[in-house]
Design an enzyme around this catalytic site. Structure first.
Site, short mmCIF file in Angstrom:
data_model
loop_
_atom_site.label_atom_id
_atom_site.label_comp_id
_atom_site.label_asym_id
_atom_site.label_seq_id
_atom_site.Cartn_x
_atom_site.Cartn_y
_atom_site.Cartn_z
CB CYS A 152 39.49 -47.12 89.09
SG CYS A 152 37.73 -47.49 89.25
CB ILE A 153 44.00 -46.00 87.42
CG1 ILE A 153 43.20 -46.94 86.51
CG2 ILE A 153 45.49 -46.24 87.21
CD1 ILE A 153 43.43 -46.71 85.05
#
Length: 436
Positions: free
Chosen positions: A268-269
């Site tokens: 994600c990040i």
């Protein structure tokens, strides 16, 4: 009707993608009394599930078997997508080599759904993506089936918020943001998630829900970049960044603690902010702040390697030929997921410089062969015996798993590079500890 089937929990759910997002979702719906049909292209996962075996650490075999008793089955046969009343898409959304959104898994899943689409089905996308994906990419594919949105089928977006390794928050206890393409789609999706989640947060559109998830992950990426940059500055100033953060977080308002590290990992990040920068360019804007944060975070593995080289030089050792043991290759503590882990780039950079690298991770028995780092599959794994630790020129802490006995490591290692503040105070005996 599908609305009644959802309320009575007689609706059959189909979940595409049985990884770190999809399988916990199966668990939540099974616990809520629903029968679930899972889809995945990985035949190994399908076979393991059929045997009642686990492949994700925080979802044990006993949980898989309990899900099966509730009616959970898994298949790779996408022609069976006509069976579920609700289909939820939980597939990866990676980046291309040029850091542009790669929607191939969303597109292929939607095309498979369109081929089997029948009246009365609700489709929900949970994969993280840029605002507009559900409406501009998925909807035209589904409408090409000849069925009509809002009458024949329904479409919504609800971003996943899984945090693997976090025992405090699981699917059922994490508020669920839900946006529909049109009102009936929104109502059905909200009703669905209210059956299994304590709090549902309806929003006015799919675009709001999509932008919400991008904001959440971009917020973390930018703040992590800030403390990573401060770590480098404070290290040169002789200031302990970890102690600074501990002091700052005593302020009861206006400050949230973020922590530096060897680089960003996970699915994600490190990826999601680039989805936002890409869509911004389509609107004639440059997201300089986000892009700068990305540059800082992606530079951290190189910074860690430089710190290793400096620490070895101070002991009259060259990195070439040095024996370096990397502790932790998972992207964060207490998980078995190595996707986008900074450990992979760090190991690759050290090997390029001639270091003899081995690794240990309590949850990863071998490094998988990846597209970017295929050679790392041959990196040996070693046990943390006193004999092994004593033979290493450097022990590099990349992931601070709770299972590690830090006193044991400090007692037998001669040099430790600590990127996670795992060992908070100096050394014991002859062990030198360098914060990175």
């Amino acid at each position: 009707m599908i609305a009644q089937a959802i309320q009575k929990r007689t609706a059959l759910l189909g979940i595409i993608g049985l990884g770190y997002v999809g399988l916990p979702l199966v668990r939540a719906f099974s616990a809520g009394g629903y029968k679930v049909l899972g889809f995945d292209s990985d035949s190994n996962k399908i076979d393991m599930l059929a045997r009642g075996e686990a492949y994700i650490r925080h979802i044990p075999a006993a949980t898989i078997q309990a899900m099966q008793k509730q009616g959970f089955t898994a298949t790779s046969d996408l022609s069976r997508l006509k069976e579920p009343d609700v289909i939820i898409i939980c597939v990866p959304t990676p980046l291309t080599e040029t850091r542009e959104p790669d929607l191939q898994y969303i597109v292929s899943s939607t095309e498979a759904i369109a081929k089997a689409l029948r009246p009365g089905q609700l489709i929900v996308l949970e994969s993280t993506t840029y605002p507009g994906t559900t409406r501009d990419v998925m909807l035209p594919i589904l409408e090409a089936s000849g069925l009509k949105l809002g009458t024949d089928f329904f479409l919504a977006y609800s971003p996943e918020r899984e945090d693997p390794g976090n025992d405090e928050f699981q699917t059922a206890s994490i508020p669920k943001v839900v946006g529909g393409i049109e009102p009936t789609s929104a109502e059905l999706a909200v009703s669905l998630y209210r059956q299994i989640v304590k709090q549902v947060v309806p929003v006015s559109s799919c675009e709001i829900a999509e932008a919400c998830k991008i904001l959440e992950n971009t917020y973390r990426a930018v703040n992590i970049a800030l403390v990573n940059e401060l770590k480098i500055l404070f290290q040169r100033m002789g200031i302990n960044v970890w102690e600074v953060i501990d002091a700052a977080k005593t302020k009861p308002f206006g400050f949230q603690a973020f922590y530096p590290g060897p680089g960003l990992g996970g699915h994600c990040i490190p990826i999601d902010p680039f989805y936002l920068t890409w869509i911004a360019r389509k609107y004639g804007l440059s997201t300089r702040f986000i892009e700068l944060a990305g540059e800082v975070n992606t530079s951290m593995p190189s910074y860690v390697v430089a710190r290793v080289i400096d620490a070895l030089n101070e002991r009259s050792k060259a990195v070439k030929g040095s024996k370096i043991l990397v502790l932790g290759v998972a992207y964060k503590k207490d998980v078995d997921d190595v996707r986008e882990s900074p450990a992979l780039e760090i190991i690759d950079l050290l090997m390029q410089k001639g270091a003899a690298v081995t690794f240990h991770d309590p949850y990863v028995l071998s490094i998988p062969r990846t597209r970017h780092y295929p050679a790392l599959a041959d990196v040996p794994r070693e046990e943390l015996t006193p004999e092994v630790l004593k033979t290493k020129d450097c022990v590099l802490i990349v992931t601070n798993h709770s299972a590690y006995e830090w006193n044991h490591i400090v007692q037998h290692a001669s040099l430790i590079i600590d990127t996670r503040n795992a060992i908070r105070r100096g050394g014991t005996g002859s062990c030198a500890i360098v914060e990175s």
